[in-house]
Design an enzyme around this catalytic site. Structure first.
Site, PDB file in Angstrom:
ATOM      1  N   LYS A  97       6.059   5.167   8.649  1.00 39.76           N
ATOM      2  CA  LYS A  97       6.161   5.558   7.299  1.00 39.76           C
ATOM      3  C   LYS A  97       6.043   7.434   7.020  1.00 39.76           C
ATOM      4  CE  LYS A  97       4.276   5.229   2.454  1.00 39.76           C
ATOM      5  NZ  LYS A  97       3.145   4.652   1.641  1.00 39.76           N
ATOM      6  N   ASP A 140       4.183  11.274  -2.277  1.00 40.94           N
ATOM      7  CA  ASP A 140       4.024   9.963  -2.827  1.00 40.94           C
ATOM      8  C   ASP A 140       3.480  10.082  -4.332  1.00 40.94           C
ATOM      9  OD1 ASP A 140       4.466   7.500  -3.912  1.00 40.94           O
ATOM     10  OD2 ASP A 140       2.794   6.638  -2.529  1.00 40.94           O
ATOM     11  N   LYS A 177       1.739   7.907 -10.226  1.00 38.51           N
ATOM     12  CA  LYS A 177       0.248   7.761  -9.961  1.00 38.51           C
ATOM     13  C   LYS A 177      -0.780   8.635 -11.022  1.00 38.51           C
ATOM     14  CE  LYS A 177       0.373   7.105  -4.826  1.00 38.51           C
ATOM     15  NZ  LYS A 177      -0.118   5.870  -4.926  1.00 38.51           N
ATOM     16  N   ASP A 195       0.856  10.907   2.930  1.00 36.66           N
ATOM     17  CA  ASP A 195       1.654   9.693   3.034  1.00 36.66           C
ATOM     18  C   ASP A 195       2.640   9.539   3.998  1.00 36.66           C
ATOM     19  OD1 ASP A 195       1.599   7.209   2.128  1.00 36.66           O
ATOM     20  OD2 ASP A 195       3.102   7.463   0.389  1.00 36.66           O
ATOM     21  N   ASP A 247       5.574   2.465  -7.122  1.00 37.34           N
ATOM     22  CA  ASP A 247       4.683   3.209  -6.246  1.00 37.34           C
ATOM     23  C   ASP A 247       4.592   2.210  -4.962  1.00 37.34           C
ATOM     24  OD1 ASP A 247       2.995   4.889  -5.580  1.00 37.34           O
ATOM     25  OD2 ASP A 247       1.269   4.042  -6.728  1.00 37.34           O
ATOM     26  N   GLU A 288       6.388   1.941  -2.336  1.00 34.16           N
ATOM     27  CA  GLU A 288       7.602   2.543  -1.723  1.00 34.16           C
ATOM     28  C   GLU A 288       7.595   2.303  -0.233  1.00 34.16           C
ATOM     29  OE1 GLU A 288       5.253   4.291  -2.487  1.00 34.16           O
ATOM     30  OE2 GLU A 288       4.976   5.462  -0.590  1.00 34.16           O
ATOM     31  N   ARG A 323       6.817   0.145   1.761  1.00 34.79           N
ATOM     32  CA  ARG A 323       7.500  -1.371   2.484  1.00 34.79           C
ATOM     33  C   ARG A 323       9.068  -1.145   2.261  1.00 34.79           C
ATOM     34  NH1 ARG A 323       3.664  -4.598  -1.504  1.00 34.79           N
ATOM     35  NH2 ARG A 323       2.584  -2.785  -1.438  1.00 34.79           N
TER      36      ARG A 323
HETATM   37  N1  BES Z   1       0.666   5.636  -0.249  1.00 37.06           N
HETATM   38  C1  BES Z   1       0.295   4.754  -1.130  1.00 37.06           C
HETATM   39  C2  BES Z   1      -0.902   4.019  -0.608  1.00 37.06           C
HETATM   40  C3  BES Z   1      -2.240   4.775  -0.689  1.00 37.06           C
HETATM   41  C4  BES Z   1      -2.794   4.945  -1.436  1.00 37.06           C
HETATM   42  C5  BES Z   1      -2.598   5.226   0.662  1.00 37.06           C
HETATM   43  C6  BES Z   1      -4.043   5.703  -1.651  1.00 37.06           C
HETATM   44  C7  BES Z   1      -4.127   5.865   0.520  1.00 37.06           C
HETATM   45  C8  BES Z   1      -4.636   6.104  -0.428  1.00 37.06           C
HETATM   46  C9  BES Z   1       1.203   3.644  -1.309  1.00 37.06           C
HETATM   47  O1  BES Z   1       2.520   3.952  -1.449  1.00 37.06           O
HETATM   48  C10 BES Z   1       1.085   2.922  -2.676  1.00 37.06           C
HETATM   49  O2  BES Z   1       1.098   3.672  -3.906  1.00 37.06           O
HETATM   50  N2  BES Z   1       0.594   1.636  -2.709  1.00 37.06           N
HETATM   51  C11 BES Z   1       0.213   1.055  -4.067  1.00 37.06           C
HETATM   52  C12 BES Z   1       0.684  -0.295  -3.876  1.00 37.06           C
HETATM   53  C13 BES Z   1       0.763  -1.096  -5.172  1.00 37.06           C
HETATM   54  C14 BES Z   1       1.559  -0.418  -6.347  1.00 37.06           C
HETATM   55  C15 BES Z   1       0.881  -2.463  -5.241  1.00 37.06           C
HETATM   56  C16 BES Z   1      -1.261   1.050  -3.886  1.00 37.06           C
HETATM   57  O3  BES Z   1      -2.062   0.626  -3.119  1.00 37.06           O
HETATM   58  O4  BES Z   1      -1.865   1.379  -4.954  1.00 37.06           O
HETATM   59 ZN    ZN Z   2       3.024   5.671  -0.611  1.00 33.60          ZN
HETATM   60 MN    MN Z   3       3.230   4.640  -3.352  1.00 36.88          MN
END
Ligand code: BES
Ligand code: ZN
Ligand code: MN
Length: 493
Positions: free
Chosen positions: A264, A269, A276, A287, A346, A348, A350
């Site tokens: 990834k 992000d 966020k 990210d 968010d 994104e 996947r």
């Molecule tokens: N890059 C983030 C995941 C992440 C968050 C990694 C904090 C490390 C620390 C990912 O793209 C994301 O935002 N995931 C969301 C998914 C949710 C919207 C279903 C998350 O984990 O909040």
């Molecule tokens: Zn992300």
């Molecule tokens: Mn995200």
């Protein structure tokens, strides 16, 4: 740094620092006994004073009388032979202790890890020294001092043993180089480390290494391939997205099926329209650590000349809000033909991975491993100790778990049962990109599993392990050690 295994006498060896692993029980090893005798019982006195009780305790002495070394560094190995994990910690202590000297000589004596051989220990020492030498200074005006250590000799019985230890040292150095490469990419800020920057770094790897070739797909080419899911993530940014494809051909036959690594590469992000919160958002420059680990693994594999073929795919994009950005509720069509309702922009990672996973199917890979900072939920579940592991194949999962264990870079498996997959149901598309409340890491993996039915696949969620937060904020380079261990086992060594 020059690392060499050879036989030397710890009493007469000319070095800036003689380092010794010492068991805290009184029966010293051969080197320990010799040093103790030459210094008139210094070790015995330090041990008696209880200064080396706990594993990792260190004592150093300058200009020790009776020794040719400029400094003596004693590191306690504890009261029993250290296991793997303890030994990795000890290697770190030795590396820190030696860091300020220009040359060093190290005797492991009988403190080698109980469940591994000396070669494994040598590899860990080399890794620790290499990783301790990492300095991030690309965007600082005063450059930090590099580690002083230029030369280390490791005590060995000589002959065949030295050859074996030297090979292990070389492996350790290569892994550290891959780890540090990944750390640097991770630590670079998102205004430097853009998708275009990653593409340039990939091209320069191909220039440097004969066995690596790089191809970069631009947005137009990705549109032709119908990567509608990936492209929906890049809609809101002004930075062009790239699909970076690197091939490492190390196997005896060029036609041997490759292991595919998919990383990834979200260089920043922001969350997109599902923005966020502000606190800690800077950390979303990390990210792309999955991508960084893929780069680092290729660097290490090339350096070690691993006899495997690897194809690496890095979807590199920036996730930003704007008037052109994808909106919650939008429906996009992935390269596989499956449609996705983007309920949260968010989620994104996947969305870019699914198209990259479909794309690597073209290479008829024998296994596909994706590495991603995919979910905050994984940090909740496993903290920063283990990466989350998900797989549609038990053998692949077991091999990765064992590799992580051996490399001191552990993962822990979580299920991807159909009960969880059902959480992805959408009223308006084949699936939604989020699975609602509960099991966020698992539903994310279930989403990816819908694109990996044709091959053996594993997914490593490194959201908790790829970087440290707080005062020690910085990329860790994980899971490069796990991946290299897995790849070298694939190569039969
Ligand atoms: N890059 C983030 C995941 C992440 C968050 C990694 C904090 C490390 C620390 C990912 O793209 C994301 O935002 N995931 C969301 C998914 C949710 C919207 C279903 C998350 O984990 O909040
Ligand atoms: Zn992300
Ligand atoms: Mn995200």
């Amino acid at each position: 740094m020059e690392l060499k295994a050879r036989s030397f006498n710890p009493v007469t060896v000319k070095t800036d620092c003689l380092a010794l692993l010492v068991p805290s029980r009184s029966d010293l090893g051969e080197a320990g006994k010799a040093v103790d005798e030459a210094t008139g019982g210094l070790l015995t006195r330090v041990l008696k004073a209880g200064e080396l009780k706990k594993s990792g305790d260190t004592v150093s002495a300058y200009a020790p009388a009776g020794l040719a070394a400029g400094k003596l560094l004693l590191v306690s190995a504890g009261d029993k032979t250290p296991d793997n994990r303890e030994f990795v910690k000890l290697a770190g202590k030795v590396a820190t202790g030696l860091g300020t000297s220009k040359s060093g000589a190290l005797c492991l004596d009988d403190a080698v890890a109980s469940d591994r051989d000396t070669a494994w220990c040598a590899e860990q020492i080399a890794r620790a020294l290499g990783e301790a030498a990492y300095r991030y200074d690309q965007t600082k005006s005063s450059k930090e001092d590099a580690a002083a250590l230029r030369k280390l000799q490791l005590q060995s019985g000589g002959g065949r043993e030295s050859a074996k230890l030297n090979a292990a040292l070389t492996r350790g150095v290569a892994i550290a180089e891959g780890v540090n490469y990944a750390r640097e990419l991770g630590d670079l800020p998102a205004n430097i480390c853009t998708p275009g920057y990653l593409a340039r770094r990939a091209r320069s790897l191909a220039t440097k290494h004969k066995k690596i070739t790089t191809r970069v797909l631009n947005e137009k080419q990705m549109r032709e391939l119908k990567m509608g899911s990936l492209l929906s993530v890049t809609a809101g940014t002004d930075c062009p997205a790239h699909m970076i494809v690197m091939e490492y051909k190390g196997a005896p036959r060029k036609t041997d099926k490759p292991v595919a690594l998919v990383g990834k590469g979200v260089t920043f992000d922001s969350g997109g329209i599902s923005l966020k919160p502000g606190a800690g958002m800077d950390e979303m420059k990390y990210d792309m650590c999955g991508a960084a680990s893929v780069f680092g693994s290729l660097v290490a594999a090339a350096k070690m000349e691993l006899p495997v073929n690897i194809v690496a795919a890095v979807p590199a994009v920036e996730n930003m809000p704007s008037g052109r950005a994808t909106k919650p509720g939008d429906v996009v069509t992935s390269m596989s033909g499956q449609t996705i309702e983007v309920l949260n922009t968010d989620a994104e990672g996947r969305l870019i991975l699914c198209d990259a996973l479909t794309y690597v199917g073209r290479y008829k890979p024998r296994a596909v491993i994706d590495i991603a900072t995919l979910t905050g939920a994984c940090v909740v579940a496993l903290g920063n100790h283990a990466s989350g592991l998900f797989s549609n194949d038990d053998n692949l999962a077991d091999a990765l778990l064992a590799s992580g264990e051996a490399a001191g870079d552990r993962a822990w498996r979580l299920p991807i049962w159909s009960e969880y997959d059902r959480q992805l149901k959408s009223n308006f598309a084949d699936m939604a990109n989020i699975g609602g409340k509960g099991a966020g890491s698992i539903t994310a993996a279930c989403f990816l599993a819908r694109f990996t039915r044709e091959y053996q696949w594993a997914h490593l969620d490194v959201a908790g392990t790829a970087w440290n937060t707080g005062a020690q904020k910085g990329a860790t380079g994980r899971p490069v050690p796990l991946l290299i261990e897995y790849l070298s086992r694939q190569a039969g060594g």
